[in-house]
Write an enzyme that holds these catalytic residues in place. Sequence first.
Site, mmCIF file in Angstrom:
data_model
loop_
_atom_site.group_PDB
_atom_site.id
_atom_site.type_symbol
_atom_site.label_atom_id
_atom_site.label_comp_id
_atom_site.label_asym_id
_atom_site.label_seq_id
_atom_site.Cartn_x
_atom_site.Cartn_y
_atom_site.Cartn_z
ATOM 1 N N SER A 11 45.139 37.129 43.831
ATOM 2 C CA SER A 11 44.695 37.421 42.469
ATOM 3 C C SER A 11 44.061 38.802 42.433
ATOM 4 C CB SER A 11 43.685 36.369 42.004
ATOM 5 O OG SER A 11 43.272 36.631 40.678
ATOM 6 N N HIS A 63 46.011 43.159 35.673
ATOM 7 C CA HIS A 63 45.795 41.866 36.334
ATOM 8 C C HIS A 63 47.123 41.384 36.896
ATOM 9 C CE1 HIS A 63 46.516 37.465 35.777
ATOM 10 N NE2 HIS A 63 45.492 37.393 36.606
ATOM 11 N N ASN A 68 48.645 37.950 39.418
ATOM 12 C CA ASN A 68 48.370 36.733 40.177
ATOM 13 C C ASN A 68 49.688 36.109 40.612
ATOM 14 O OD1 ASN A 68 48.208 33.479 39.819
ATOM 15 N ND2 ASN A 68 46.357 34.280 40.782
ATOM 16 N N ARG A 102 50.842 32.549 42.902
ATOM 17 C CA ARG A 102 50.192 31.364 43.451
ATOM 18 C C ARG A 102 51.221 30.269 43.736
ATOM 19 N NH1 ARG A 102 49.092 32.034 38.114
ATOM 20 N NH2 ARG A 102 49.792 30.393 36.692
ATOM 21 N N GLY A 147 35.295 26.464 43.860
ATOM 22 C CA GLY A 147 35.672 27.727 44.497
ATOM 23 C C GLY A 147 34.484 28.662 44.636
ATOM 24 N N ARG A 148 34.731 29.802 45.257
ATOM 25 C CA ARG A 148 33.660 30.775 45.490
ATOM 26 C C ARG A 148 33.400 31.542 44.196
ATOM 27 N NH1 ARG A 148 33.011 36.133 47.216
ATOM 28 N NH2 ARG A 148 31.161 36.440 48.541
#
Length: 302
Positions: free
Chosen positions: A90, A104, A106, A108, A261-262
């Site tokens: 990402s 942007h 991403n 996945r 998530g972080r």
Amino acid sequence: MITKEEIAAEYQKIQDEICAGLEQLDGKCLFVEEHWHRDGGGGGRTRVIENGNVLEKGGVNFSAVDGLLPETIKNALKVDQNDFFATGVSIVIHPNHPLIPIIHMNIRYFEMPSANGKEPVRWFGGGIDLTPHYVFEDDARFFHQYLKSVCDSFGADFYTRFKKWADDYFFIKHRNETRGVGGIFYDRITATDEHTWDDIFEFSKAVGRSFLPIYTEIVNRNRNSQYTEAQQEWQYQRRSRYAEFNLVYDAGTKFGLETNGRIESILMSLPPQARWIYNYQPQPGSEEEKTLGLLKKGINWA
């Protein structure tokens, strides 16, 4: 059939390539890397670049996480299996120059193994979109034509489908405007009679590797242009729209928060500085008004 380990390894390579290319593009700052581990399974590599010649704040993150899905996510995905694996790259880049766009990207992959007689669940998703502070039509056309060439090499209908998907997805409903000039977006893409899993994986990698040549070209077109304080104020205003979308609508942000998530990695997409000016109205006939007029669905940039 490709394995989740192979997919994760290729995504890490793409992260490495993009970070090296962005460091070269900026010419001043380097990425700082942090390895992290997720409670429940997996982890990732967060890479952040800040205060460069062009890149004010950027993140290029890789993650590969697994564990048990929360009920909220199971309901949203309409699945009843518990175990999951997800990996991806990402990217969000915020430039310091108002004539260079936010970008942007991403890519996945998501997998749930078979359980209780159920078929395994697996799919690819991703996309890339451009958010100019000022819409330059030549840049928007270049961006979309490049993406169309990538899509056309894998499926005759890919660009048309995924461009419309992006228009609908990257839409700020409460403002009735698109986040930028769109791009492509796709989700839950699976193997079909026409496209094998290997085909879809190759497409995912091609989307990932389109990021660097696209952004390098657009940055170099505009990085030496002079700008005014008023244009930078407009940049901060447009950044606020970007933040609104990511906090209110973005599915990746919601998934990251719901799966523990972080936080720093999830919210790295937010700009370093943004402003909300009450009831801002651009001057009639201004470049700002022109930009707002181009933040619409369905524009045929390619």
